[in-house]
Write an enzyme that holds these catalytic residues in place. Structure first.
Site, mmCIF file in Angstrom:
data_model
loop_
_atom_site.group_PDB
_atom_site.id
_atom_site.type_symbol
_atom_site.label_atom_id
_atom_site.label_comp_id
_atom_site.label_asym_id
_atom_site.label_seq_id
_atom_site.Cartn_x
_atom_site.Cartn_y
_atom_site.Cartn_z
ATOM 1 N N CYS A 47 0.831 -1.210 0.000
ATOM 2 C CA CYS A 47 0.000 0.000 0.000
ATOM 3 C C CYS A 47 0.860 1.252 0.000
ATOM 4 O O CYS A 47 0.672 2.147 -0.830
ATOM 5 C CB CYS A 47 -0.920 -0.028 1.220
ATOM 6 S SG CYS A 47 -1.957 1.426 1.333
ATOM 7 N N CYS A 52 -1.643 1.740 -2.945
ATOM 8 C CA CYS A 52 -2.597 2.837 -2.717
ATOM 9 C C CYS A 52 -1.950 4.211 -2.719
ATOM 10 O O CYS A 52 -2.449 5.137 -3.369
ATOM 11 C CB CYS A 52 -3.305 2.688 -1.369
ATOM 12 S SG CYS A 52 -3.367 1.053 -0.668
ATOM 13 N N LYS A 55 -0.074 5.305 -5.990
ATOM 14 C CA LYS A 55 -1.138 5.293 -7.015
ATOM 15 C C LYS A 55 -2.039 6.510 -6.868
ATOM 16 O O LYS A 55 -2.322 7.214 -7.832
ATOM 17 C CB LYS A 55 -1.929 3.984 -6.881
ATOM 18 C CG LYS A 55 -3.053 3.759 -7.849
ATOM 19 C CD LYS A 55 -4.372 4.389 -7.513
ATOM 20 C CE LYS A 55 -4.974 4.044 -6.196
ATOM 21 N NZ LYS A 55 -5.580 2.742 -6.111
ATOM 22 N N TYR A 182 -9.079 -3.585 -11.536
ATOM 23 C CA TYR A 182 -8.968 -2.205 -11.060
ATOM 24 C C TYR A 182 -7.582 -1.621 -11.286
ATOM 25 O O TYR A 182 -7.448 -0.424 -11.573
ATOM 26 C CB TYR A 182 -9.417 -2.089 -9.595
ATOM 27 C CG TYR A 182 -8.397 -2.456 -8.548
ATOM 28 C CD1 TYR A 182 -7.623 -1.471 -7.956
ATOM 29 C CD2 TYR A 182 -8.198 -3.770 -8.159
ATOM 30 C CE1 TYR A 182 -6.679 -1.792 -6.989
ATOM 31 C CE2 TYR A 182 -7.277 -4.101 -7.196
ATOM 32 C CZ TYR A 182 -6.510 -3.116 -6.614
ATOM 33 O OH TYR A 182 -5.578 -3.439 -5.672
ATOM 34 N N GLU A 186 -6.996 1.788 -13.376
ATOM 35 C CA GLU A 186 -6.393 2.950 -12.716
ATOM 36 C C GLU A 186 -5.133 3.418 -13.441
ATOM 37 O O GLU A 186 -4.945 4.617 -13.687
ATOM 38 C CB GLU A 186 -6.066 2.611 -11.260
ATOM 39 C CG GLU A 186 -7.327 2.417 -10.428
ATOM 40 C CD GLU A 186 -7.059 2.140 -8.959
ATOM 41 O OE1 GLU A 186 -7.949 2.400 -8.153
ATOM 42 O OE2 GLU A 186 -5.965 1.653 -8.603
ATOM 43 N N HIS A 444 -27.465 21.312 -2.053
ATOM 44 C CA HIS A 444 -27.549 21.781 -3.441
ATOM 45 C C HIS A 444 -26.598 22.947 -3.697
ATOM 46 O O HIS A 444 -26.430 23.777 -2.814
ATOM 47 C CB HIS A 444 -28.994 22.233 -3.698
ATOM 48 C CG HIS A 444 -29.234 22.659 -5.106
ATOM 49 N ND1 HIS A 444 -29.255 21.759 -6.158
ATOM 50 C CD2 HIS A 444 -29.459 23.889 -5.638
ATOM 51 C CE1 HIS A 444 -29.488 22.418 -7.278
ATOM 52 N NE2 HIS A 444 -29.610 23.714 -6.994
ATOM 53 N N GLU A 449 -26.210 15.098 -3.984
ATOM 54 C CA GLU A 449 -27.658 15.256 -3.750
ATOM 55 C C GLU A 449 -28.472 14.305 -4.630
ATOM 56 O O GLU A 449 -29.604 13.945 -4.300
ATOM 57 C CB GLU A 449 -28.092 16.702 -3.983
ATOM 58 C CG GLU A 449 -28.041 17.160 -5.422
ATOM 59 C CD GLU A 449 -28.532 18.605 -5.602
ATOM 60 O OE1 GLU A 449 -29.491 18.993 -4.933
ATOM 61 O OE2 GLU A 449 -27.921 19.333 -6.407
HETATM 62 C C1 LIG Z 1 -1.239 -0.779 -7.672
HETATM 63 C C2 LIG Z 1 -2.046 -1.065 -6.423
HETATM 64 C C3 LIG Z 1 -2.974 -0.136 -6.003
HETATM 65 C C4 LIG Z 1 -3.704 -0.376 -4.840
HETATM 66 N N1 LIG Z 1 -4.621 0.571 -4.445
HETATM 67 C C5 LIG Z 1 -5.357 0.371 -3.342
HETATM 68 C C6 LIG Z 1 -6.277 1.360 -2.892
HETATM 69 O O1 LIG Z 1 -6.422 2.413 -3.494
HETATM 70 N N2 LIG Z 1 -6.981 1.100 -1.768
HETATM 71 C C7 LIG Z 1 -6.847 -0.060 -1.065
HETATM 72 O O2 LIG Z 1 -7.506 -0.237 -0.046
HETATM 73 N N3 LIG Z 1 -5.993 -1.027 -1.480
HETATM 74 C C8 LIG Z 1 -5.249 -0.837 -2.591
HETATM 75 N N4 LIG Z 1 -4.347 -1.798 -3.000
HETATM 76 C C9 LIG Z 1 -4.284 -3.072 -2.244
HETATM 77 C C10 LIG Z 1 -3.448 -2.918 -0.965
HETATM 78 O O3 LIG Z 1 -2.182 -2.392 -1.277
HETATM 79 C C11 LIG Z 1 -3.321 -4.278 -0.286
HETATM 80 O O4 LIG Z 1 -4.607 -4.824 -0.096
HETATM 81 C C12 LIG Z 1 -2.630 -4.183 1.058
HETATM 82 O O5 LIG Z 1 -1.341 -3.632 0.934
HETATM 83 C C13 LIG Z 1 -2.544 -5.576 1.708
HETATM 84 O O6 LIG Z 1 -1.869 -5.495 2.927
HETATM 85 P P1 LIG Z 1 -1.096 -6.788 3.494
HETATM 86 O O7 LIG Z 1 -0.660 -6.405 4.858
HETATM 87 O O8 LIG Z 1 -1.940 -7.979 3.334
HETATM 88 O O9 LIG Z 1 0.136 -6.997 2.522
HETATM 89 P P2 LIG Z 1 1.337 -5.993 1.999
HETATM 90 O O10 LIG Z 1 0.914 -4.598 2.237
HETATM 91 O O11 LIG Z 1 1.590 -6.455 0.657
HETATM 92 O O12 LIG Z 1 2.501 -6.324 3.002
HETATM 93 C C14 LIG Z 1 3.132 -7.561 3.011
HETATM 94 C C15 LIG Z 1 4.546 -7.369 3.523
HETATM 95 O O13 LIG Z 1 5.071 -8.660 3.837
HETATM 96 C C16 LIG Z 1 6.453 -8.658 3.521
HETATM 97 N N5 LIG Z 1 6.863 -10.047 3.355
HETATM 98 C C17 LIG Z 1 6.577 -10.909 2.347
HETATM 99 N N6 LIG Z 1 7.155 -12.111 2.587
HETATM 100 C C18 LIG Z 1 7.800 -12.008 3.775
HETATM 101 C C19 LIG Z 1 8.569 -12.905 4.567
HETATM 102 N N7 LIG Z 1 8.791 -14.152 4.188
HETATM 103 N N8 LIG Z 1 9.110 -12.450 5.719
HETATM 104 C C20 LIG Z 1 8.895 -11.168 6.155
HETATM 105 N N9 LIG Z 1 8.153 -10.293 5.448
HETATM 106 C C21 LIG Z 1 7.627 -10.703 4.274
HETATM 107 C C22 LIG Z 1 6.531 -7.838 2.244
HETATM 108 O O14 LIG Z 1 7.855 -7.305 2.061
HETATM 109 C C23 LIG Z 1 5.493 -6.754 2.497
HETATM 110 O O15 LIG Z 1 6.076 -5.579 3.027
HETATM 111 C C24 LIG Z 1 -3.550 -1.582 -4.122
HETATM 112 C C25 LIG Z 1 -2.619 -2.527 -4.554
HETATM 113 C C26 LIG Z 1 -1.871 -2.275 -5.698
HETATM 114 C C27 LIG Z 1 -0.870 -3.294 -6.148
#
Ligand SMILES: Cc1cc2nc3c(=O)[nH]c(=O)nc-3n(C[C@H](O)[C@H](O)[C@H](O)COP(=O)(O)OP(=O)(O)OC[C@H]3O[C@@H](n4cnc5c(N)ncnc54)[C@H](O)[C@@H]3O)c2cc1C
Length: 455
Positions: A47, A52, A55, A182, A186, A444, A449
């Site tokens: 994110c 997010c 983006k 999406y 985007e 309005h 609205e």
């Molecule tokens: C282009 C794009 C636009 C987006 N726009 C939006 C938006 O506008 N609004 C919205 O709500 N969502 C949006 N999302 C989705 C959102 O980014 C994700 O849903 C969110 O980041 C998920 O959070 P998470 O904690 O599950 O995983 P992540 O945020 O992906 O975090 C996972 C972390 O785990 C770490 N990791 C992986 N493997 C290991 C390991 N073995 N050991 C230790 N660490 C590890 C990674 O390095 C990473 O930092 C977007 C996604 C993308 C790709």
């Protein structure tokens, strides 16, 4: 919180410092848990770093660029907008670095141990870091998120994925975006607004599966107005380099597209579960590699939980955060029933204009409620676009059910939809009826609205 067990190094180990992992770590620490967080990459995960936040930053400048053009239309003497990408990227990245600092500060304040290393599970209560350190805790949260999927076709390495999009330092002249989800929608909107000529190639027959089809049909029209063409039913089979350094697509019939400077795959994401030791620890996965969880985020192994994109739930930051917080309230604050209600989650696609939804689409409602469904819709030109004589249109829809006309779906396409939807999502979740909307006096003149004036 109950007393910490001195036989363990920590009460909780969190694998992954993205949206879900950080939220879980902070909430557990607030409840007094000793927490270790393992994250090899910059804090904030997808994110903050490649999702997010950057983006939305790009969307905001793209939106500004369109507004500057409209200003010229309305009588301002402004030249055609030209973005200095290097300057803007400096602003964008400064914003992101500030988020990293603020997370680091909060980790320190909450005495959460951050280990900048990859982690893998060794047993149900032991994690090993990539530098060989072993840690034990009675509770482990897996929040490793997902990553972009590159299709297995010849020449796939010639294309970019969404992570690479954030490395671009200028708008390529001609871009092909493959995929109608999406992310594809985007990125196409941003690039077109910033000066690229974009073509979208979509395997299916529509954009944004899961969103209301009337709205996505209107969005295709709005995109065409800005110059983005959408090619439906296009099954990309290969990417090929042309003599002049461009790339073209080959479809299932062997037909070639015109050449493009850049091709971006927006063809889906995969949960990051490789090399995590999940099989060894006995954690069940679904067919797509997501970690299987119950309603309380528990995996098939007691004491190990998962939240966010690594599970099959909606891949949205607020979903990962909300699930993680409730989980920690249950595990460390004795709130036995705490769990996320995954129904009626509002979501917005930052297209141009944005499109949002909460609740059921018309077709979902008809499938479930048949003739008891009544739909209200209104299509209009938002005032600024009407003044500037821009053809961009908005379309709002309400899906209601039963004699009382309970509102079960709200679908918005148009200027301001991203900001309008949140409040109406609260109302829908509280079970409002069409009558409640009729009883609300309009503000309005606004686009919002229209939601209380539908007949
Ligand atoms: C282009 C794009 C636009 C987006 N726009 C939006 C938006 O506008 N609004 C919205 O709500 N969502 C949006 N999302 C989705 C959102 O980014 C994700 O849903 C969110 O980041 C998920 O959070 P998470 O904690 O599950 O995983 P992540 O945020 O992906 O975090 C996972 C972390 O785990 C770490 N990791 C992986 N493997 C290991 C390991 N073995 N050991 C230790 N660490 C590890 C990674 O390095 C990473 O930092 C977007 C996604 C993308 C790709």
């Amino acid at each position: 919180m109950r007393m910490s067990d001195p036989g363990f190094d920590f009460d909780l180990i969190v694998i992954g410092g993205g949206s879900g992992g950080l939220a879980g770590a902070f909430r557990a620490a607030t409840h007094g848990a000793r927490v270790a967080l393992l994250e090899p990459a910059p804090l904030g995960g997808t994110c903050v770093n490649v999702g997010c936040v950057p983006k939305k930053a790009m969307w905001l400048v793209a939106d500004l660029s369109q507004k500057i053009s409209m200003a010229a239309q309305l009588g301002f003497s402004v030249p055609a907008p030209q973005l200095d990408w290097a300057e803007f990227i400096a602003h964008r990245q400064r914003y992101i670095v500030n988020i990293h600092h603020s997370y680091q500060q909060r980790l320190d304040q909450n005495k959460i141990a951050l280990l900048p290393a990859r982690a893998r599970l060794i047993t149900h209560d032991t994690v090993e870091t990539s530098d060989g350190v072993r840690l034990r805790a009675p509770h482990i949260l897996v929040a490793t998120g997902g990553h972009p999927l590159r299709p297995r076709i010849p020449g796939a390495e010639l294309g970019l994925v969404s992570d690479d999009f954030f490395q671009l330092c200028s708008a390529p002249a001609r871009v092909a975006v493959i995929g109608g989800g999406y992310i594809g929608v985007e990125l196409s909107g941003v690039l077109q607004a910033l000066g690229s000529r974009v073509d979208m190639f979509v395997r299916g027959r529509r954009l944004l599966q899961g969103f209301d089809e009337d709205l996505t049909t209107q969005l295709v029209q709005d995109y065409l107005h800005y110059g983005t063409r959408t090619h439906f039913g296009f099954d990309v089979q290969a990417l090929e380099q042309t003599g002049d350094g461009c790339i073209r697509l080959r479809d299932a019939l062997g037909e070639h597209s015109e050449p493009f400077d850049k091709i971006i795959f927006a063809t889906g994401r995969r949960p990051s579960t490789d090399d995590l030791g999940l099989e060894q620890a006995g954690i069940a996965l679904d067919a797509k590699g997501h970690i299987t969880v119950d309603a309380y985020q528990s995996t098939s192994v007691p004491g190990i939980y998962a939240v966010g994109d690594v599970t099959a739930h909606e891949a949205l930051t607020p979903v990962a955060i909300a699930a993680a917080r409730r989980l920690m309230d249950r595990v460390f604050a004795g709130d036995a029933d705490a769990k996320l209600d995954y129904r009626d989650i509002a979501t917005v696609v930052f297209a141009h204009p944005p499109v949002g939804k909460v609740g059921m689409t018309e077709s979902e409602a008809r499938l479930q409620h048949g003739d008891a469904v009544r739909v209200y819709r209104t299509g209009f030109r938002p005032m600024l676009h009407a003044l500037a004589d821009s053809p961009q249109r908005s379309l709002f829809k309400l899906v209601c059910v039963g004699d009382e006309e309970r509102v079960v779906g709200i679908h918005l396409l148009g200027e301001g939809a991203d900001e309008i939807l949140q409040g109406f999502a609260v109302a829908l979740k509280r079970g409002i009826t069409k009558r409640d909307l009729d009883d609300t006096v309009a503000i309005h003149p606004t686009s919002a609205e229209e939601l209380v004036l539908m007949r």
